[in-house]
Enzyme design. Structure first.
Site, PDB file in Angstrom:
ATOM      1  N   ASP A 208     -24.461  -9.956 -34.957  1.00 21.77           N
ATOM      2  CA  ASP A 208     -23.569 -10.737 -34.115  1.00 21.77           C
ATOM      3  C   ASP A 208     -24.304 -11.034 -32.801  1.00 21.77           C
ATOM      4  O   ASP A 208     -25.374 -10.478 -32.531  1.00 21.77           O
ATOM      5  CB  ASP A 208     -22.258  -9.971 -33.878  1.00 21.77           C
ATOM      6  CG  ASP A 208     -21.109 -10.920 -33.603  1.00 21.77           C
ATOM      7  OD1 ASP A 208     -19.966 -10.610 -33.955  1.00 21.77           O
ATOM      8  OD2 ASP A 208     -21.365 -12.023 -33.059  1.00 21.77           O
TER       9      ASP A 208
HETATM   10  C1  GLC Z   1     -19.410 -14.257 -31.606  1.00 21.38           C
HETATM   11  C2  GLC Z   1     -18.564 -13.693 -32.726  1.00 21.38           C
HETATM   12  C3  GLC Z   1     -19.038 -14.050 -34.094  1.00 21.38           C
HETATM   13  C4  GLC Z   1     -19.645 -15.446 -34.038  1.00 21.38           C
HETATM   14  C5  GLC Z   1     -20.925 -15.307 -33.229  1.00 21.38           C
HETATM   15  C6  GLC Z   1     -21.646 -16.653 -33.069  1.00 21.38           C
HETATM   16  O1  GLC Z   1     -19.537 -13.318 -30.594  1.00 21.38           O
HETATM   17  O2  GLC Z   1     -18.309 -12.291 -32.704  1.00 21.38           O
HETATM   18  O3  GLC Z   1     -17.907 -13.971 -34.973  1.00 21.38           O
HETATM   19  O4  GLC Z   1     -19.910 -15.924 -35.322  1.00 21.38           O
HETATM   20  O5  GLC Z   1     -20.693 -14.747 -31.949  1.00 21.38           O
HETATM   21  O6  GLC Z   1     -20.875 -17.509 -32.299  1.00 21.38           O
END
Ligand code: GLC
Length: 737
Positions: A265
């Site tokens: 993430d």
């Molecule tokens: C965010 C989210 C994740 C998302 C990623 C990219 O913090 O937790 O679900 O896909 O970053 O945007």
């Protein structure tokens, strides 16, 4: 490219190039204007970290991405194409209702069609991978990201996970075909159970709870062929998922057989330091690669540390080669070595995005997912001949697509007023706001800040609203929490509609009791007082691009509301967590029984939620026959059928989501009193009846037993089939094992 050619490519790459493939940065490093969906400023990344990055996120548009791809490939030593990724969570520019609402449709087939359309739009705009579906099981509406979940049922979540993955990737999973999008199941695992409902907080789950409730949807996504999986931000039982070999290498890869790409993430690898799991970015990189994280999204760890770790012998180059092999394989499956643009182009994009077919399904899904929670004296549907005052801050709001509608243009959104007027129901309608969505509040979103003061003409707007209410036969209130009060980093302790809106509702209901309240939210709210002030309550969540049109269709009876509660609406936040698939206790409380002392209950509120899982009214009225079983016993490996006849004895056509629940009366681990194990959506005209038949297989009976074995235990089972999780329309059978 053939596998041999791909292997040859991998062998020819320098260590620096290989590490580059494992780095993902926001497209903003390669071009202005990317959508920032995390704390970018703190990442510390510089252009030098991105020169060989294997993928980017947060930018879309065929023209833009083609230019970025061309420039990038030209300078890359082996001209390896970028993967273009982004959060297409419930639609690209045609935004469907939020996933919690799509779950409430109880209709995986329709949701799959919607995701096919979302993939068509997003891939025509140059995207290759979406960070979706989010398959986290949820029980705590204080958590803002319940909006992205399909709810509290492992079975329903699993069906929706399959619908999403197959919608994006096709039933044959051939990613090379234009119009396809590689899925990324997230978050692995337990992110939906943050302690206290507070975003990013740790989760504490027993092995039993993890496997019974939080894993089934993820297993379904893996079996459906999801191309990627995203380990979760949070720690699970004390270990951050991003650094957990037990979660990623042992559970995800070895036990569940996932062979695709894992991507962290946003900045989660770097955040291992803040979590106290890593001394510094060097140790964070080591922990993550050893855990099995292939791509580091938006942190400096892999970019700055991985090469040195390999050169010093602290990390085996084999781990890097395995990760890069999976990344190159995904690019190859997408056909990017042959066509780096994957069929995207401005003409294709223009033809696909927001086309009529997509809008039509988006509109239909608004009605399919809207939950009619109350309809006293059948005040709904409304008559367009009567005078209706539409009052509230959501009457003209285009901010009804949710915090993840990051590529949508708000001017494409159909407001409630527009839906009523374009539907031809506005001859005797009046419209006013009465107040703003928020007052004296500042909310932050992805790169956006909204500040709400106290409107100077506050009293005047209330007076105008009360006057409109007095002059009307009935009132439709359009109220709700702000879009940015749900989604990521938006936990709320007070899960009610903003108080100044409630004050407006009270005053309106005092001058006109014929109130219908339409509730916009990213979560189940505490709607006790809304219900007390309204004769009808329609929960529309955040209904997307065609929200106003779909809601007007329901309000004026063009179509019946089809939504069912996918996540229990608590009577009060103090009940949380409250959910249908809960266990009995040794001293169960029977609210219908005599006053009881030594039982499991509250002294000051009910045990039951305000609106339970599976519940939802329609404009029809459905009668169920008793449950018919094809046999009263099942042998090992056997199956039997359970059937009911359902008749619409109402005066309007409607959909009935016929629900099948199972109860294993005695087992080596205590069992939920109701577990959803099947849904059949029947669309019945007045007077029409149909049979719903479910196959009960041994697989459906399996549980995680006292020894943590997954098996079906002999014993008595109850089957219940009805219109929500409280149904007692049941029959018993014996599983002989
Ligand atoms: C965010 C989210 C994740 C998302 C990623 C990219 O913090 O937790 O679900 O896909 O970053 O945007």
């Amino acid at each position: 490219m053939t596998e041999q050619e791909l292997k040859k490519l991998l062998r020819s790459m320098s260590l620096e190039e290989k590490v580059g493939q494992m780095v993902q940065v926001t497209g903003g490093f390669l071009e202005e204007g990317a959508v920032i969906t995390g704390p970018a400023a703190d990442a510390g990344l510089e252009l030098s970290d991105c020169r060989l990055a294997g993928s980017i996120l947060g930018i879309a548009g065929a023209e833009r991405l083609r230019k970025i791809q061309e420039r990038y490939m030209e300078q890359h030593p082996h001209h390896i194409p970028l993967l273009m990724m982004a959060d297409v969570i419930h639609g690209y520019q045609t935004v469907f209702p939020i996933p919690l609402a799509l779950g409430a449709s109880f209709h995986p087939e329709l949701v799959k069609k919607a995701m096919e359309m979302a993939a068509g739009e997003a891939s025509s705009a140059g995207l290759h991978v979406t960070f979706s579906p989010m398959t986290d099981l949820v029980r705590d509406p204080r958590w803002g990201r319940v909006l992205e979940s399909f709810g509290e049922s492992p079975w329903l979540d699993a069906r929706m996970a399959e619908a999403y993955v197959r919608g994006y990737q096709g039933d044959d999973g051939d990613l090379s075909r234009p119009g396809r999008l590689a899925a990324c199941d997230k978050h692995f695992v337990g992110y939906g159970a943050p302690v206290a409902g507070r975003e990013y907080n740790h989760a504490e789950l027993s092995e039993h709870t993890l496997r019974e409730f939080h894993l089934p949807a993820k297993i379904a996504a893996i079996r459906a062929g999801t191309a990627c999986v995203m380990p979760a931000f949070q720690s699970l039982n004390g270990v951050p998922c991003t650094a957990s070999q037990k979660i990623v290498r042992e559970l995800l890869r070895k036990e569940l057989g996932f062979e695709g790409v894992t991507i962290s993430d946003w900045s989660a690898v770097g955040e291992l330091v803040a979590q106290g799991a890593a001394e510094d970015t060097r140790e964070a990189a080591k922990l993550a690669i050893e855990a099995g994280v292939d791509i580091d999204m938006m942190s400096v760890c892999y970019a700055r540390e991985l090469k040195g770790l390999v050169e010093s012998g602290e990390v085996e180059e084999r781990l890097v080669d395995e990760a890069v092999w999976r990344i190159l394989t995904l690019k190859n499956k997408l056909g990017l070595f042959e066509d780096p643009f994957h069929g995207a182009g401005p003409e294709q994009e223009k033809r696909t995005v927001l086309c009529e077919k997509h809008r039509d399904l988006a509109r239909a899904l608004v009605a399919e997912s809207a939950i009619l929670l109350k309809n006293e004296n059948e005040i709904l549907p409304l008559s367009p001949e009567k005078k209706t005052a539409f009052i509230g801050p959501y009457v003209d709001s285009t901010d009804t697509c949710g915090s993840w509608a990051i590529f949508q243009n708000r001017e494409d959104t159909v407001t409630l007023r527009r839906g009523v007027m374009e539907g031809g129901w506005g001859a005797h309608a009046s419209f006013c706001h009465g107040c703003d969505v928020l007052e004296n509040t500042r909310v932050l979103g992805f790169g956006v800040e909204e500040v709400f003061g106290e409107s100077e003409d506050r009293e005047e707007r209330i007076r105008e609203a009360l006057q409109a209410a007095k002059e009307a036969d009935g009132v439709v209130m359009a109220l709700g929490e702000h879009t940015l009060q749900s989604g990521e980093a938006a936990s709320r302790g007070d899960i009610t509609i903003p108080h100044h809106q409630m004050e407006l509702l009270r005053q309106v209901a005092a001058v006109n009791p014929n109130v219908v309240t339409v509730v916009y939210s990213g979560r189940p709210l505490d709607l006790r007082e809304v219900s007390a002030c309204s004769k009808a309550v329609l929960a529309v969540f955040l209904p997307g691009t065609m929200g106003g049109a779909g809601i007007a269709d329901v309000l004026f009876g063009k179509t019946s509301p089809g939504g069912r509660v996918s996540m229990s609406f608590p009577w009060s936040a103090a009940q949380i967590p409250v959910y249908h698939n809960d266990y009995s206790t040794g001293r169960p409380y029977d609210p219908a029984g005599a006053e009881q002392k030594f039982v499991s209950r509250y002294l000051d509120m009910p045990n039951e939620p305000l609106y339970p899982f599976g519940y939802g009214l329609t404009y029809g009225r459905f009668q169920y026959s008793p449950v018919r079983l094809s046999a009263d016993r099942m042998k090992a490996g056997g199956s039997l059928k359970a059937a009911v006849t359902v008749k619409n004895v109402g005066s309007a056509a409607a959909k009935e989501a016929v629900q099948l629940y199972l109860y294993d009366e005695k087992a080596t681990t205590v069992r939920p009193r109701r577990e959803l194990k099947g849904v059949k959506c029947l669309y019945l005209q007045p007077g029409e009846e149909a049979e719903a038949v479910f196959e009960i297989t041994e697989e459906l009976l399996k549980i995680w037993d006292r020894n943590m074995e997954f098996l079906a235990e002999p014993g008595k089972f109850m089957i219940f089939i009805g219109g929500d999780s409280r149904t007692d329309n049941g029959a018993e059978f014996l599983y002989e094992g």
